[in-house]
Enzyme design. Structure first.
Site, PDB file in Angstrom:
ATOM      1  N   HIS A  52       0.814   1.301   4.336  1.00  8.95           N
ATOM      2  CA  HIS A  52       1.829   0.617   4.365  1.00  8.95           C
ATOM      3  C   HIS A  52       3.087   1.193   4.292  1.00  8.95           C
ATOM      4  CE1 HIS A  52       1.549   3.224   0.594  1.00  8.95           C
ATOM      5  NE2 HIS A  52       2.640   2.400  -0.010  1.00  8.95           N
ATOM      6  N   HIS A  54       5.990   2.125   2.670  1.00  7.17           N
ATOM      7  CA  HIS A  54       6.732   2.965   2.161  1.00  7.17           C
ATOM      8  C   HIS A  54       7.233   4.130   2.485  1.00  7.17           C
ATOM      9  CE1 HIS A  54       5.889   0.480  -1.803  1.00  7.17           C
ATOM     10  NE2 HIS A  54       6.741   0.000  -1.087  1.00  7.17           N
ATOM     11  N   ASP A  56       7.440   7.252   1.440  1.00  4.05           N
ATOM     12  CA  ASP A  56       6.617   8.487   1.215  1.00  4.05           C
ATOM     13  C   ASP A  56       5.253   8.468   1.939  1.00  4.05           C
ATOM     14  OD1 ASP A  56       6.060   6.349  -0.665  1.00  4.05           O
ATOM     15  OD2 ASP A  56       4.850   7.638  -1.654  1.00  4.05           O
ATOM     16  N   HIS A  57       5.005   7.312   2.631  1.00  6.99           N
ATOM     17  CA  HIS A  57       3.789   7.159   3.392  1.00  6.99           C
ATOM     18  C   HIS A  57       4.054   7.240   5.110  1.00  6.99           C
ATOM     19  CE1 HIS A  57       1.254   6.256   0.071  1.00  6.99           C
ATOM     20  NE2 HIS A  57       2.405   5.943  -0.752  1.00  6.99           N
ATOM     21  N   HIS A 108      -0.076  -3.965  -3.765  1.00  9.71           N
ATOM     22  CA  HIS A 108       1.185  -2.877  -3.885  1.00  9.71           C
ATOM     23  C   HIS A 108       2.299  -3.520  -2.930  1.00  9.71           C
ATOM     24  CE1 HIS A 108       3.101   0.904  -4.365  1.00  9.71           C
ATOM     25  NE2 HIS A 108       2.903   1.129  -3.384  1.00  9.71           N
ATOM     26  N   ASP A 131      -2.068   3.329  -1.792  1.00 13.29           N
ATOM     27  CA  ASP A 131      -1.503   3.397  -3.002  1.00 13.29           C
ATOM     28  C   ASP A 131      -1.863   1.889  -3.697  1.00 13.29           C
ATOM     29  OD1 ASP A 131       0.160   5.419  -2.647  1.00 13.29           O
ATOM     30  OD2 ASP A 131       2.096   4.128  -2.619  1.00 13.29           O
ATOM     31  N   HIS A 169      -1.791   9.335  -3.900  1.00 11.92           N
ATOM     32  CA  HIS A 169      -1.146  10.144  -4.973  1.00 11.92           C
ATOM     33  C   HIS A 169      -2.085  10.578  -6.121  1.00 11.92           C
ATOM     34  CE1 HIS A 169       3.082   8.513  -4.279  1.00 11.92           C
ATOM     35  NE2 HIS A 169       2.473   7.616  -3.754  1.00 11.92           N
TER      36      HIS A 169
HETATM   37 FE    FE Z   1       3.208   6.012  -2.494  1.00 11.81          FE
HETATM   38 ZN    ZN Z   2       3.625   2.795  -2.017  1.00 14.10          ZN
END
Ligand code: FE
Ligand code: ZN
Length: 257
Positions: A52, A54, A56-57, A108, A131, A169
């Site tokens: 996805h 985001h 942090d990915h 998410h 996530d 995570h």
């Molecule tokens: Fe994340």
């Molecule tokens: Zn995420």
């Protein structure tokens, strides 16, 4: 095959799967972490799988693509920088001699996908779910509805019981505190909480987690169980359908300290 969760940022895992020669990485939020691992283990990066949009990915995708020439796979309907193979439900990714099937798992984010291989890890099923599903928990609903997320989690829960679940995570201890409040009579849950605390006390990851265990202990996979319905009704007395029970749990968890 080796499966390694590379820690990044505060609590992310960038999953690295390799056969001693070639590697794939899932959700590389940070390029340096991956490049250092590739160098240390003398691996060539074949593929980058994104679940996805985001940061942090995805934050390391451009630098990794540039440095390694790896092919990038990502969700069809989310912003991921080109060139990327845009994947829909049922599409397949071939890498490391394995085949991964793409599952649409919105909730998410609106276009979140997961990657499943029925023999991805030394013959055992393997799931990269970003996530969506966490150990003892699930992702927050930033873009989707409770009904969508419940359907996504139901689809993941229906995979084979021996599937290794690779979440993005390390949220397990926080999730377990909530799960124990929701489901205090669940013995498997309490046993797992002891094991998870021991692992974290020595900086070991709690992941990957076997799906069989998640079905026993994860309240978000158990919204049709009497004990979970009863607990959810303590938070929202109107909750009765599975999606309403799920929504009550998710809201309760957001407020839980
Ligand atoms: Fe994340
Ligand atoms: Zn995420």
């Amino acid at each position: 095959m080796k499966l390694i969760p590379l820690p990044a940022f505060t609590d992310n895992y960038l999953w690295l799967l390799h056969d001693e020669h070639q590697a794939l990485v899932v959700d590389p939020g940070d390029a340096q972490t991956v490049l250092q691992a590739l160098q240390r283990l003398d691996l060539r990066l074949e593929a980058i799988l994104v679940t996805h949009h985001h940061a942090d990915h995805t934050g390391g995708v451009d630098a990794l693509r540039e440095a390694t020439g790896a092919a990038v796979y990502g969700p069809a309907r989310e912003p991921v920088s080109e060139p990327v193979h845009r994947m829909n439900q049922g599409d397949r990714v071939r890498a490391l001699g394995l085949e991964f099937v793409v599952m649409d798992v919105p909730g998410h984010t609106a276009g979140h996908i997961a990657y499943y291989s029925d023999a991805g890890f030394d013959g055992a099923p393997l799931l990269f779910c970003g996530d969506t599903l966490f150990s003892a928990g699930c992702g927050r609903l930033f873009e989707g509805t409770p009904a969508q997320m419940l359907a996504s989690l139901d689809a993941l829960a229906a995979l084979p019981a021996d599937t290794w679940v690779c979440c993005a995570h390390e949220y397990t201890l926080g999730n377990l505190a909530f799960a124990c409040a929701v489901d205090p009579a669940n013995e498997a849950l309490h046993n797992y909480a002891v094991t998870a605390r021991e692992r974290r006390a020595t900086q070991q990851p709690t992941l990957p987690s076997p799906l069989r265990l998640e079905r026993q202990i994860n309240p978000f996979l158990r919204t049709r169980e009497e004990a979970i319905i009863h607990a959810a009704q303590g938070f929202d007395p109107t909750a009765s359908e599975a999606a309403e029970v799920f929504a009550a749990l998710r809201t309760w968890k957001n407020e839980f300290r």
